[in-house]
Design an enzyme around this catalytic site. Structure first.
Site, mmCIF file in Angstrom:
data_model
loop_
_atom_site.group_PDB
_atom_site.id
_atom_site.type_symbol
_atom_site.label_atom_id
_atom_site.label_comp_id
_atom_site.label_asym_id
_atom_site.label_seq_id
_atom_site.Cartn_x
_atom_site.Cartn_y
_atom_site.Cartn_z
ATOM 1 N N TYR A 27 0.814 -1.211 0.000
ATOM 2 C CA TYR A 27 0.000 0.000 0.000
ATOM 3 C C TYR A 27 0.857 1.275 0.000
ATOM 4 O O TYR A 27 0.352 2.369 -0.226
ATOM 5 C CB TYR A 27 -0.942 0.033 1.211
ATOM 6 C CG TYR A 27 -1.951 -1.111 1.242
ATOM 7 C CD1 TYR A 27 -2.145 -1.939 0.151
ATOM 8 C CD2 TYR A 27 -2.707 -1.354 2.377
ATOM 9 C CE1 TYR A 27 -3.045 -2.979 0.182
ATOM 10 C CE2 TYR A 27 -3.623 -2.395 2.416
ATOM 11 C CZ TYR A 27 -3.785 -3.209 1.304
ATOM 12 O OH TYR A 27 -4.679 -4.239 1.353
ATOM 13 N N LYS B 81 4.009 -15.291 2.550
ATOM 14 C CA LYS B 81 3.887 -16.068 1.308
ATOM 15 C C LYS B 81 5.314 -16.376 0.865
ATOM 16 O O LYS B 81 5.751 -16.028 -0.245
ATOM 17 C CB LYS B 81 3.105 -15.226 0.266
ATOM 18 C CG LYS B 81 2.712 -15.974 -0.982
ATOM 19 C CD LYS B 81 1.605 -16.966 -0.778
ATOM 20 C CE LYS B 81 1.300 -17.709 -2.072
ATOM 21 N NZ LYS B 81 0.479 -18.918 -1.878
#
Ligand code: NAD
Length: 361
Positions: free
Chosen positions: A146, A195
């Site tokens: 972001y 991840k």
């Protein structure tokens, strides 16, 4: 002992729910020997109306000079309020982004706790919800996707958009330390979510979290891939204590975790910096549809005040007493309209605050 607290009542139901949180804090202070001293500032729509901007520099300085900030909520009806005809940097939400940035609030905490008394609102199967759950999601708030560089370009007539996900080791270390510290106040387990099978940023995340874990041998650390975590949250939420994760994964997982509790009026949150300072607020918005009706549920704000006592003031016992009082009120069958079920007694915002304050021991 005096606790210096800046309050942001804000817009909509904000002033109603903050008043009840102050009432409960004052009662906890009488019982546990501290005195909250409040200074109110304007933020959001009320600040736009009074000062022309959603947050003034003076208001930020007032917040900075306190030990913690307790907020209601800000914003109005986004389809009708004139605040939403202003440019984005002058709208109510810009005040929140500004204060988070000015106070360097990089760690967002959102608990997802299932009250036995409200288990009917939980959308999970009964055999799962019967086990209960008490999860703290710790989300990194100022880095990652972001905040990375982004652009949209056109190459050979084809539009292409690029977002970048950047973390440096210092940003990861400071949030990991917060995560382990918070786990120490709870069940001493951290599930770090990433991840790492695909992303470099996740591999660095995992390595730094491992390094920090060495300083917390009393806390169990496990790693989990984000896709698996999303599944486990609905399959077996009881396995989690603290979930530690980066900005975007945390954004999604914290919404998922809060929705499995089923009760938006019950969900507190905190945003912390690397000192004891924090901003505490309910997870819900300003509910303009019910503002002024006296029916808002003040519990999320009251539980945010309990988090404030625990994380900014280390008043764990007083925080626990507020949480126990909330539990007792639910056990005694009192409900605001948003969590009402048949056979319970319906109460308004002020009465709910009174009932909780009365039960603080
Ligand atoms: P909302 O959370 O305000 O309301 C959603 C629904 O839940 C409404 O029906 C509302 O009446 C109900 N609700 C919410 N809190 C409640 C409570 N404590 N007791 C009883 N019912 C409650 O979300 P929204 O309607 O999408 O947003 C309204 C405004 O709030 C918007 O301007 C939005 O930008 C703002 N907002 C602010 C924050 C914040 O201050 N951090 C967060 C989210 C939304």
């Amino acid at each position: 002992m005096e606790l210096k607290i800046t309050c942001i009542p804000g817009d909509g139901i904000g002033p109603e729910i903050v008043a009840e949180a102050k009432k409960v804090l004052d009662k906890a202070g009488e019982v546990y020997g501290f005195t909250p001293v409040y200074t109110d500032i304007l933020m959001g729509g009320t600040s736009i109306d009074a000062c022309g901007v959603p947050l003034t520099d003076e208001a930020i300085e007032t917040a900075r000079s306190a030990q913690a900030v307790l907020m209601g909520s800000i914003g109005g009806d986004t389809t009708k309020s004139p605040w939403y005809k202003l440019p984005p940097n002058l709208r109510p939400e810009a005040g929140l982004l500004k204060i988070r940035k000015a106070l360097n609030l990089f760690a967002n905490l959102r608990p997802a706790y299932l009250y036995k008394e409200l288990a009917d609102a939980c959308p999970l199967r009964k055999e799962i919800s019967d086990k209960g759950f008490d999860i703290m999601i710790m989300r990194e708030l100022t880095g990652g996707l972001y905040f990375g560089e982004r652009k949209t370009v056109e190459e050979n007539g084809v539009r292409k958009a690029i977002d970048t996900l950047v973390y440096n080791e210092n940003e990861i270390r400071r949030i990991a330390i917060k995560g382990f510290e918070i786990a120490r106040k709870r069940k001493k387990k951290v599930t770090s979510v990433d991840k790492a099978n695909v992303l470099d940023s996740s591999r660095l995340w995992r390595a730094v979290v491992e390094e920090v874990a060495k300083d917390y041998p009393d806390v169990t650390l496990e790693h989990m891939l984000v896709d698996n975590c999303a599944m486990q949250l609905v399959k077996d939420p009881a396995q989690f204590d603290v979930i530690l994760t980066e900005n975007m994964f945390g954004d999604i997982l914290s919404d998922e975790a809060s929705m499995v509790t089923g009760s938006i009026g019950m969900l507190s949150s905190a945003s912390l910096n690397d000192t004891k300072f924090g901003l505490y607020e309910p997870s819900h918005g300003s509910a303009p549809d019910i503002a002024g009706l006296g029916i808002a549920n003040p519990i999320a704000t009251i539980l945010s005040a309990a988090m404030m006592l625990r994380y900014s003031f280390d008043l764990d016992q007083a925080a626990g007493a507020i949480e126990a009082a909330v539990q007792q009120v639910l056990k005694d069958g009192y409900r605001t309209v948003d969590i009402y079920s048949e056979g319970c007694q319906k109460v308004g915002c002020v009465q709910m605050g009174d009932l909780i304050a009365e039960r603080i021991q």
